[in-house]
Scaffold this active site. Sequence first.
Site, PDB file in Angstrom:
ATOM      1  N   GLN A  95       0.856  -1.273  -0.224  1.00 35.88           N
ATOM      2  CA  GLN A  95       0.083   0.094  -0.064  1.00 35.88           C
ATOM      3  C   GLN A  95       1.099   1.194   0.017  1.00 35.88           C
ATOM      4  OE1 GLN A  95      -0.515  -2.700   1.931  1.00 35.88           O
ATOM      5  NE2 GLN A  95      -2.538  -2.726   2.306  1.00 35.88           N
ATOM      6  N   ASP A 149      -6.339   1.142  12.331  1.00 40.42           N
ATOM      7  CA  ASP A 149      -7.471   0.423  11.996  1.00 40.42           C
ATOM      8  C   ASP A 149      -8.295   0.338  13.212  1.00 40.42           C
ATOM      9  OD1 ASP A 149      -7.153  -0.620   9.105  1.00 40.42           O
ATOM     10  OD2 ASP A 149      -5.235  -0.555   9.861  1.00 40.42           O
TER      11      ASP A 149
END
Length: 344
Positions: A194, A235
């Site tokens: 990512q 997260d």
Amino acid sequence: VIVDGVHHRTVVRDGPVVDLIDQPRLPHHFARIRSETLEDTARHIRDMTVRGAGAIGATAAAGMAQAALLGSGDVLARLEAAATVLRATRPTAQNLFHAIDTVLDAARPVSGSARLEAALRAADSVIEADAAACAAIGRAGSPLFTDGMRIATHCNAGWLAFVDWGSALSPIYRAHREGKRLFVWVDETRPRLQGARLTAWELQQEGVDHAVIADNALASRMRLGEVDAVITGADRIATNGDVANKIGTYAVALCARAHGIPFYVAAPRATFDPTTPHGDAIPIEERAPEEVGYTWGRDDAGAFRRVATTGSPCRNPAFDVTPAELVTAWITEDGVHTAPPASR
Ligand code: MRU
């Protein structure tokens, strides 16, 4: 994200359709994808066509709206069934569960046609709140970065991980637009890359100076005095301030502490989980071993290439937990907190 001068949100609800940036095709191809059924929307979350905590939450909200608008029978029954499907997609990002619960909580107390309206309003509020929180995180965090700073980040907590702006990258974009010259070390972020694929692409769109490095290169940059601060996203954040983020974040935080470098975590309130007391209670997703055994991303012939020894088992924990004591400050939409902010 601004692509060729056009502003794109990562997730858009278009009536019963969920309109997404197709992230696996980046950085080599920019395309949007329209998801027309709840099953497809859930699959796009699971296979990471859309990824990043805020973007997952916004997609789930739009998926709930999709379920409310499509099909027949009791709206609440459809919403509850959709919630079950969506909850099973990815276990770690708190924003997913926050979004689903927000829509259910809005729909449950009302009945008749008002129920559909309440569900749609709640879904849209999740999406708008994500964008607004990320913009506010940028305003809150940009003063931490002064002209000339060299900042490291891990994974992608930028535009593509949220509806707009991002969390960790939002203060960088803000500071850059304020005229500060910044440099960003971008961890490539194995296995799904990512950092190399998404963060680098975003920084390029915004014109922020940066370099992609292998994940194992950051410690030596710190030792050489080439890193002034680290900022990552999250997260899920437990009430004691422990942070679940992309695998590898813990090692970065340990290195930052060893070298006296501030380690900031940026996240909207929707990422804070009021029911999880500490990091060990956060569910950590384990993804398919093939993501580790093969390079992620297709070669010119369209194939994934095996890099690990054939026959050797691979393991793929997708997240790790950084203990609160390694976090210098948590940046949320309401400011910079040097102690774990109370969750919601
Ligand atoms: O597996 P992903 O790509 O959905 O992981 C999420 C992330 O991109 C990172 O962990 C990020 O730093 C936090 S999400 C804003």
